[in-house]
Scaffold this active site. Structure first.
Site, PDB file in Angstrom:
ATOM      1  N   LYS A  53       0.772  -1.077   0.150  1.00  0.00           N
ATOM      2  CA  LYS A  53       0.072  -0.021  -0.137  1.00  0.00           C
ATOM      3  C   LYS A  53       0.841   1.261   0.054  1.00  0.00           C
ATOM      4  CE  LYS A  53      -3.754  -2.507   2.258  1.00  0.00           C
ATOM      5  NZ  LYS A  53      -4.535  -2.952   3.390  1.00  0.00           N
ATOM      6  N   GLN A  97      -4.844  -1.455   9.420  1.00  0.00           N
ATOM      7  CA  GLN A  97      -4.839  -2.854   8.856  1.00  0.00           C
ATOM      8  C   GLN A  97      -5.250  -4.012   9.748  1.00  0.00           C
ATOM      9  OE1 GLN A  97      -3.435  -3.530   5.857  1.00  0.00           O
ATOM     10  NE2 GLN A  97      -3.866  -5.529   5.957  1.00  0.00           N
ATOM     11  N   ASP A 120     -11.043   2.640   3.630  1.00  0.00           N
ATOM     12  CA  ASP A 120     -11.327   1.090   3.481  1.00  0.00           C
ATOM     13  C   ASP A 120     -12.776   0.877   3.263  1.00  0.00           C
ATOM     14  OD1 ASP A 120      -9.319  -0.681   3.157  1.00  0.00           O
ATOM     15  OD2 ASP A 120      -8.847  -0.544   5.445  1.00  0.00           O
TER      16      ASP A 120
HETATM   17  N1  GUN Z   1      -6.731  -7.149   5.885  1.00  0.00           N
HETATM   18  C1  GUN Z   1      -7.082  -8.082   4.765  1.00  0.00           C
HETATM   19  N2  GUN Z   1      -7.525  -7.249   3.945  1.00  0.00           N
HETATM   20  C2  GUN Z   1      -7.723  -6.057   4.322  1.00  0.00           C
HETATM   21  C3  GUN Z   1      -7.970  -4.745   3.812  1.00  0.00           C
HETATM   22  O1  GUN Z   1      -8.529  -4.592   2.760  1.00  0.00           O
HETATM   23  N3  GUN Z   1      -7.875  -3.529   4.629  1.00  0.00           N
HETATM   24  C4  GUN Z   1      -7.249  -3.650   5.785  1.00  0.00           C
HETATM   25  N4  GUN Z   1      -7.560  -2.592   6.523  1.00  0.00           N
HETATM   26  N5  GUN Z   1      -7.046  -4.733   6.343  1.00  0.00           N
HETATM   27  C5  GUN Z   1      -7.176  -5.804   5.604  1.00  0.00           C
END
Ligand code: GUN
Length: 299
Positions: A53, A97, A120
């Site tokens: 990211k 996350q 998100d």
């Molecule tokens: N953990 C697994 N997939 C994701 C996601 O798309 N966003 C976040 N914040 N955590 C995750």
């Protein structure tokens, strides 16, 4: 029939080229889009996702800020940091996350992010907005799948769509987004009996179960579109999806490869949401909450 590949890397590259133009336009207005990434602990999978990211942000000209917390941190530490990020002018998106360690109530943490920075799309407001069909920030993975489906030129309205996996991050929001586009949606999950009886009727099959080889060729309708959201690392180091790729490819009309299908789109849609957020702030459609009076410098 041998399916055509839906190339997520190619689409992600095209989108990112457009993102750079949007970043330049924002920059001309004095705005540099900023994403805060909150990571708790040192889970290797989470570390890898977060690194991707941060890299994608740099690739598109978006500023990213890492906020690392120890595995044993208290929930209040996270809530305090998010409260500060909520009011910070240079932060347009806040991402926590997942998963979070057990001492932390993930729901409470996600609900503490202001809706206008919830890139998100996990805040209950954005989840609810998805139900009624007008979300500000669609969750990144289903959002990416939606764009991948659009590249096939096939209209999902009236199609039988089967989503395998009912997670909050992928399966459930995916089902809602497709329902909004007037597909007939079936959601299968771990308790579904006779999975094949459902998947065989799918014009579009979206698989997000996290089980390598779950979908065999005989479970797929001839000519179906198959979207494989699974990312599984095998003992020999190979990354595979949830779909038995080669045999299924011989039955489907379109299929996403793993890697190179949905994965690159998930990260790309996070940048899309962050840019959208920065544009909303710049256009006066979103507002940073006022700073608490005890944080405003005196004078
Ligand atoms: N953990 C697994 N997939 C994701 C996601 O798309 N966003 C976040 N914040 N955590 C995750």
């Amino acid at each position: 029939m041998t399916a055509q590949l839906i190339d997520g890397r190619h689409l992600a590259r095209r989108l990112r080229a457009r993102f750079r133009e949007r970043v330049a336009a924002l920059s001309a207005r004095g705005v540099v889009p900023g994403l805060a990434v909150v990571l708790v602990g040192d889970n290797p999978a989470s570390e890898l996702y977060v690194a991707n990211k941060v890299k994608a942000c740099a690739d598109c000209g978006v500023r990213s800020f890492m906020h690392r917390f120890h595995m044993d941190c208290r929930e209040t530490e996270l809530l305090d940091r998010i409260a500060a990020l909520n009011v910070e002018r240079g932060t347009h998106g806040i991402l926590v996350q997942l998963p979070l360690p057990p001492q932390i109530n993930a729901r409470r943490v996600l609900e503490s992010i202001v809706v206008d920075k919830d890139v998100d799309g996990f805040h209950l407001y954005n989840v609810g907005a998805l139900v009624v069909g007008n979300s500000i920030f669609p969750p990144c993975t289903p959002y990416g799948v939606q764009l991948l489906l659009e590249t096939t030129g096939i209209d999902v309205a009236g199609k039988n769509v089967v989503v395998v996996g009912a997670s909050n991050i992928v399966g459930k929001p995916m089902a809602l987004m497709l329902l909004q586009r007037e597909a007939t949606v079936t959601v299968c999950h771990v308790k579904t009996r006779d999975l094949a009886q459902h998947t065989i009727h799918a014009d579009i099959l979206v698989v997000a179960a996290g089980k390598p080889g779950l979908i065999k060729a005989e479970m797929v309708k001839e000519g179906a579109i198959v979207i494989d959201v699974g990312i599984n690392r095998m003992a020999d180091g190979r990354i595979v999806g949830d779909v038995d790729f080669e045999p299924v490819r011989e039955r489907a009309s379109w299929i996403t490869p793993v890697p190179g299908g949905v994965g690159p789109m998930t990260v790309t849609m996070l940048i899309e949401n962050t840019l959208r957020s920065a544009e909303r702030f710049a256009d006066g459609e979103a507002f940073h909450p006022p700073q608490p009076f005890w944080q405003v410098p005196a004078g």
